[in-house]
Write a protein that holds these residues in place. Structure first.
Motif, mmCIF file in Angstrom:
data_model
loop_
_atom_site.group_PDB
_atom_site.id
_atom_site.type_symbol
_atom_site.label_atom_id
_atom_site.label_comp_id
_atom_site.label_asym_id
_atom_site.label_seq_id
_atom_site.Cartn_x
_atom_site.Cartn_y
_atom_site.Cartn_z
ATOM 1 N N GLY A 29 0.975 -1.331 0.046
ATOM 2 C CA GLY A 29 -0.062 -0.003 0.181
ATOM 3 C C GLY A 29 0.766 1.400 -0.164
ATOM 4 N N ASP A 30 0.400 2.395 -0.063
ATOM 5 C CA ASP A 30 0.951 3.614 -0.154
ATOM 6 C C ASP A 30 1.176 3.942 1.387
ATOM 7 O OD1 ASP A 30 -1.199 4.927 0.943
ATOM 8 O OD2 ASP A 30 -1.899 5.505 -0.945
ATOM 9 N N ASP A 31 1.817 5.137 1.632
ATOM 10 C CA ASP A 31 2.206 5.459 2.875
ATOM 11 C C ASP A 31 1.215 5.667 4.104
ATOM 12 O OD1 ASP A 31 4.931 5.504 2.434
ATOM 13 O OD2 ASP A 31 4.961 7.699 1.964
ATOM 14 N N ARG A 32 0.151 6.140 3.598
ATOM 15 C CA ARG A 32 -1.157 6.469 4.386
ATOM 16 C C ARG A 32 -1.817 5.212 4.625
ATOM 17 N NH1 ARG A 32 -4.150 11.122 1.307
ATOM 18 N NH2 ARG A 32 -2.406 11.214 0.033
ATOM 19 N N ARG A 85 -10.234 -3.953 3.617
ATOM 20 C CA ARG A 85 -11.096 -2.916 3.530
ATOM 21 C C ARG A 85 -10.585 -1.410 3.640
ATOM 22 N NH1 ARG A 85 -14.060 -6.949 6.456
ATOM 23 N NH2 ARG A 85 -13.433 -6.109 8.632
ATOM 24 N N ILE A 86 -9.252 -1.199 3.751
ATOM 25 C CA ILE A 86 -8.744 0.176 3.943
ATOM 26 C C ILE A 86 -9.141 0.874 2.393
ATOM 27 C CG2 ILE A 86 -6.485 1.428 4.049
ATOM 28 C CD1 ILE A 86 -5.545 -0.728 5.801
ATOM 29 N N PRO A 87 -9.658 1.862 2.581
ATOM 30 C CA PRO A 87 -9.942 2.662 1.195
ATOM 31 C C PRO A 87 -8.461 3.356 0.613
ATOM 32 C CG PRO A 87 -10.571 4.047 3.070
ATOM 33 C CD PRO A 87 -10.133 2.707 3.591
ATOM 34 N N ALA A 88 -8.909 3.444 -0.861
ATOM 35 C CA ALA A 88 -7.755 4.245 -1.494
ATOM 36 C C ALA A 88 -7.897 5.509 -0.797
ATOM 37 C CB ALA A 88 -8.166 4.572 -2.912
ATOM 38 N N GLY A 128 -7.045 5.673 -6.905
ATOM 39 C CA GLY A 128 -7.920 4.596 -6.359
ATOM 40 C C GLY A 128 -7.431 3.266 -6.136
ATOM 41 N N ASP A 129 -6.199 3.289 -5.832
ATOM 42 C CA ASP A 129 -5.290 2.087 -5.579
ATOM 43 C C ASP A 129 -5.708 1.481 -4.186
ATOM 44 O OD1 ASP A 129 -4.066 1.991 -8.120
ATOM 45 O OD2 ASP A 129 -2.204 2.859 -7.427
ATOM 46 N N ARG A 130 -5.977 0.243 -4.123
ATOM 47 C CA ARG A 130 -6.486 -0.259 -2.748
ATOM 48 C C ARG A 130 -5.152 -1.157 -2.355
ATOM 49 N NH1 ARG A 130 -12.262 -0.906 -1.716
ATOM 50 N NH2 ARG A 130 -11.441 -1.606 0.246
ATOM 51 N N VAL A 131 -5.252 -1.593 -1.154
ATOM 52 C CA VAL A 131 -4.312 -2.411 -0.362
ATOM 53 C C VAL A 131 -4.340 -3.846 -1.383
ATOM 54 C CG1 VAL A 131 -3.332 -3.739 1.372
ATOM 55 C CG2 VAL A 131 -4.286 -1.174 1.937
ATOM 56 N N GLN A 171 -5.627 -14.066 -1.520
ATOM 57 C CA GLN A 171 -5.468 -12.775 -2.430
ATOM 58 C C GLN A 171 -6.071 -11.585 -1.831
ATOM 59 O OE1 GLN A 171 -6.454 -13.874 -6.396
ATOM 60 N NE2 GLN A 171 -5.386 -15.895 -6.438
ATOM 61 N N VAL A 172 -5.480 -10.719 -1.316
ATOM 62 C CA VAL A 172 -5.750 -9.534 -0.808
ATOM 63 C C VAL A 172 -5.967 -8.545 -2.019
ATOM 64 C CG1 VAL A 172 -5.472 -7.643 0.745
ATOM 65 C CG2 VAL A 172 -4.622 -9.853 1.297
ATOM 66 N N ARG A 173 -7.332 -8.286 -2.388
ATOM 67 C CA ARG A 173 -7.587 -7.406 -3.549
ATOM 68 C C ARG A 173 -9.135 -7.010 -3.674
ATOM 69 N NH1 ARG A 173 -9.910 -10.825 -7.577
ATOM 70 N NH2 ARG A 173 -9.419 -12.959 -6.852
#
Length: 125
Positions: free
Chosen positions: A13-16, A73-76, A81-84, A101-103
């Motif tokens: 994921g990204d930093d947030r 379930r962490i939102p983008a 719009g990239d999800r974890v 698979q986490v998607r």
């Protein structure tokens, strides 16, 4: 002695999103014996990863899976719009190997591909 499973994999994921993943892991609490399987290496460039690896009692698999569902379930966090996303191999001592698979905001559970048998520590010879 009980039945065991080996769980290993990663989420990206990204930093947030990674900060939220850390919060979720920290909220597990010190009483969960397999919390120490999480590792958060120093991020490089634009993506961050968290890795999990542990041999756990099979009775705790549902707890780890629920933690991953919370992570999924962490939102983008930006306009892309990239999800974890992520992938885990679960080698169950009696039930055999599975992939998590986490998607798409969830964890999709299914049998592991046969070409991954070499990673299954419980596979017969």
């Amino acid at each position: 002695m009980g039945v065991f499973a080996e769980v290993r994999g990663f989420v990206e994921g990204d930093d947030r999103q990674m900060a939220e993943i850390r919060r979720i892991v920290d909220a597990i609490g010190p009483d969960f014996p397999y919390r120490g399987g999480w590792v958060f290496p120093q991020p490089y460039n634009w993506s961050s990863y968290a890795f999990y690896g542990a041999s756990i009692r099979a009775s705790a698999l549902e707890d780890v899976l629920e933690q991953l569902r919370t992570v999924a379930r962490i939102p983008a966090s930006d306009e892309d719009g990239d999800r974890v996303t992520g992938w885990f191999l679960v080698s169950h001592e009696t039930d055999g190997p599975a992939e998590w698979q986490v998607r798409d905001g969830d964890v999709h559970v299914g049998p592991a591909r046969r070409d991954l048998d070499y990673l299954d520590g419980y596979a017969a010879g």
